[in-house]
Design a protein around this motif. Structure first.
Motif, PDB file in Angstrom:
ATOM      1  N   ALA A   1       3.113  -6.012 -11.064  1.00 22.30           N
ATOM      2  CA  ALA A   1       2.050  -5.965 -12.073  1.00 22.30           C
ATOM      3  C   ALA A   1       2.373  -6.850 -13.276  1.00 22.30           C
ATOM      4  O   ALA A   1       1.470  -7.301 -13.975  1.00 22.30           O
ATOM      5  N   ALA A   2       3.649  -7.097 -13.515  1.00 22.20           N
ATOM      6  CA  ALA A   2       4.053  -7.895 -14.675  1.00 22.20           C
ATOM      7  C   ALA A   2       4.014  -9.389 -14.407  1.00 22.20           C
ATOM      8  O   ALA A   2       4.129 -10.180 -15.351  1.00 22.20           O
TER       9      ALA A   2
ATOM     10  N   SER B   1       0.815  -1.214   0.000  1.00 25.23           N
ATOM     11  CA  SER B   1       0.000   0.000   0.000  1.00 25.23           C
ATOM     12  C   SER B   1       0.851   1.268   0.000  1.00 25.23           C
ATOM     13  O   SER B   1       0.403   2.311  -0.437  1.00 25.23           O
ATOM     14  N   ARG B   2       2.080   1.178   0.481  1.00 23.32           N
ATOM     15  CA  ARG B   2       2.941   2.362   0.540  1.00 23.32           C
ATOM     16  C   ARG B   2       3.875   2.477  -0.666  1.00 23.32           C
ATOM     17  O   ARG B   2       4.685   3.382  -0.725  1.00 23.32           O
ATOM     18  N   LEU B   3       3.768   1.553  -1.591  1.00 23.15           N
ATOM     19  CA  LEU B   3       4.617   1.619  -2.785  1.00 23.15           C
ATOM     20  C   LEU B   3       4.175   2.764  -3.687  1.00 23.15           C
ATOM     21  O   LEU B   3       2.973   2.962  -3.893  1.00 23.15           O
ATOM     22  N   PRO B   4       5.118   3.499  -4.248  1.00 21.38           N
ATOM     23  CA  PRO B   4       4.721   4.545  -5.200  1.00 21.38           C
ATOM     24  C   PRO B   4       4.191   3.902  -6.489  1.00 21.38           C
ATOM     25  O   PRO B   4       4.763   2.941  -6.992  1.00 21.38           O
ATOM     26  N   GLN B   5       3.085   4.430  -6.985  1.00 23.13           N
ATOM     27  CA  GLN B   5       2.530   3.886  -8.226  1.00 23.13           C
ATOM     28  C   GLN B   5       3.499   4.161  -9.361  1.00 23.13           C
ATOM     29  O   GLN B   5       4.023   5.266  -9.488  1.00 23.13           O
ATOM     30  N   GLY B   6       3.742   3.150 -10.167  1.00 24.61           N
ATOM     31  CA  GLY B   6       4.665   3.296 -11.286  1.00 24.61           C
ATOM     32  C   GLY B   6       6.115   3.079 -10.894  1.00 24.61           C
ATOM     33  O   GLY B   6       6.998   3.199 -11.726  1.00 24.61           O
ATOM     34  N   GLY B   7       6.361   2.748  -9.625  1.00 24.92           N
ATOM     35  CA  GLY B   7       7.723   2.471  -9.182  1.00 24.92           C
ATOM     36  C   GLY B   7       8.193   1.119  -9.690  1.00 24.92           C
ATOM     37  O   GLY B   7       7.399   0.314 -10.193  1.00 24.92           O
ATOM     38  N   PRO B   8       9.486   0.825  -9.558  1.00 20.12           N
ATOM     39  CA  PRO B   8      10.019  -0.436 -10.086  1.00 20.12           C
ATOM     40  C   PRO B   8       9.369  -1.680  -9.478  1.00 20.12           C
ATOM     41  O   PRO B   8       9.042  -2.620 -10.195  1.00 20.12           O
TER      42      PRO B   8
END
Length: 107
Positions: free
Chosen positions: A42-43, A29-36
């Motif tokens: 997501a992949a 939940s604390r991960l930045p969206q679009g981060g590595p």
């Protein structure tokens, strides 16, 4: 069974388990969206589809029946393209593959 084969199976099994279990326990939940890390997680769904597809194709390339392979591939591509649902695409591909095997049994 040779010890090398057993060792390899245990190592691969452990890493497969960790790869599937640990992301379910991570607090993302604390991960930045679009981060590595978010992009990596997501992949994993499309990567799983590609892996299952490759594992399914190998026996057919060596001279099998093309109908199940074609039906399963078309179903995966169609459902994933229409819905972007990894689960739906996987289930549709499995069902279409099974239908193809049922329509044209091996042998």
């Amino acid at each position: 069974m040779r010890l090398e084969v057993l060792t390899l199976a245990l190592i691969v099994g452990a890493f497969t388990w960790a790869f599937r279990y640990l992301p379910t326990r991570a607090d993302i939940s604390r991960l930045p969206q679009g981060g590595p890390l978010a992009r990596f997680l997501a992949a994993t769904g499309p990567a799983a589809i590609a892996t299952l597809f490759t594992a399914s194709v190998v026996p057919f390339v060596q001279g099998g029946m093309p109908l199940p392979l074609g039906l399963g591939s078309i179903a995966v591509l169609a459902v994933f393209g229409a819905t972007r649902s990894v689960v739906g695409a996987t289930m549709a591909g499995s069902a279409a593959y099974g239908l193809g095997v049922w329509l044209l049994p091996p042998g």
